[in-house]
Write a protein that holds these residues in place. Structure first.
Motif, short mmCIF file in Angstrom:
data_model
loop_
_atom_site.label_atom_id
_atom_site.label_comp_id
_atom_site.label_asym_id
_atom_site.label_seq_id
_atom_site.Cartn_x
_atom_site.Cartn_y
_atom_site.Cartn_z
N UNK A 123 -8.72 -3.71 -17.90
CA UNK A 123 -8.81 -2.49 -18.74
C UNK A 123 -9.42 -1.64 -18.21
N UNK A 124 -10.28 -1.52 -17.15
CA UNK A 124 -10.91 -0.29 -16.33
C UNK A 124 -9.78 0.02 -15.51
N UNK A 125 -8.84 -0.60 -15.01
CA UNK A 125 -7.70 -0.10 -14.10
C UNK A 125 -6.75 0.74 -14.93
N UNK A 126 -6.39 0.03 -16.25
CA UNK A 126 -5.44 0.83 -17.06
C UNK A 126 -6.07 2.32 -17.45
N UNK A 127 -7.37 2.13 -17.98
CA UNK A 127 -7.99 3.57 -18.11
C UNK A 127 -8.22 4.69 -17.08
N UNK A 128 -8.50 4.03 -15.79
CA UNK A 128 -8.54 4.91 -14.52
C UNK A 128 -7.10 5.47 -14.10
N UNK A 129 -6.14 4.52 -14.21
CA UNK A 129 -5.02 5.07 -13.72
C UNK A 129 -4.08 5.91 -14.67
N UNK A 130 -4.27 5.41 -16.09
CA UNK A 130 -3.39 5.76 -17.00
C UNK A 130 -1.97 5.14 -17.04
N UNK B 50 0.78 -1.18 -0.12
CA UNK B 50 0.20 0.05 0.00
C UNK B 50 0.85 1.12 0.02
N UNK B 51 2.16 1.08 0.28
CA UNK B 51 3.06 2.31 0.21
C UNK B 51 3.26 3.01 -0.98
N UNK B 52 3.00 2.42 -2.03
CA UNK B 52 3.32 2.77 -3.39
C UNK B 52 2.20 3.54 -3.97
N UNK B 53 2.21 4.88 -4.29
CA UNK B 53 1.00 5.53 -4.93
C UNK B 53 0.16 5.18 -5.93
N UNK B 54 0.71 4.31 -6.68
CA UNK B 54 -0.08 3.82 -7.70
C UNK B 54 -1.01 2.65 -7.14
N UNK B 55 -0.47 1.69 -6.20
CA UNK B 55 -1.28 0.81 -5.79
C UNK B 55 -2.22 1.35 -4.78
N UNK B 56 -1.93 2.15 -4.02
CA UNK B 56 -2.70 2.83 -3.19
C UNK B 56 -3.97 3.44 -3.96
N UNK B 57 -3.81 4.12 -5.06
CA UNK B 57 -4.66 4.53 -5.90
C UNK B 57 -5.76 3.38 -6.64
N UNK B 58 -5.09 2.28 -7.07
CA UNK B 58 -5.86 1.04 -7.38
C UNK B 58 -6.63 0.56 -5.85
#
Length: 102
Positions: free
Chosen positions: A33-40, A13-21
């Motif tokens: 596919x949704x996660x790629x779209x949402x996170x970029x 959870x310490x990584x910003x992208x993983x926390x965003x996920x």
């Protein structure tokens, strides 16, 4: 009594992208596919992050045809939450305790 928090979950959870996920998955179950779209994030980068979250026990997969859906394992987050709540309680109680210097 304080229990031990799972260091793998904390690291995951310490990584910003993983926390965003995780934040996105707290709202709904999503496919890659949704996660790629949402996170970029790029597909390969996202896959690496999802592997870390899976191995830490934070998310679980649900195959659906050609897609893989991800959802949170709420018990992993609840355990972590309980650990930090216990730490906060302990800190409030111990706020007035001060060890004297020699």
């Amino acid at each position: 009594m304080l229990t031990s928090a799972d260091p793998d979950v904390i690291r995951a959870l310490a990584d910003p992208l993983r926390l965003q996920i995780v934040t996105l998955l707290a709202r709904e179950t999503l496919c890659t596919t949704h996660l790629v779209e949402e996170t970029g994030a790029k597909q390969t980068n996202l896959s690496n992050h999802m592997k870390i979250l899976r191995e830490a026990g934070v998310v679980e997969t649900e195959p659906c045809g050609r897609y893989t859906y991800y959802k949170l394992r709420t018990e992993a987050l609840a355990d972590l939450s309980e650990h930090f709540a216990a730490l906060a309680t302990s800190a409030r109680i111990a706020a007035e305790n001060k060890r004297a210097c020699p």
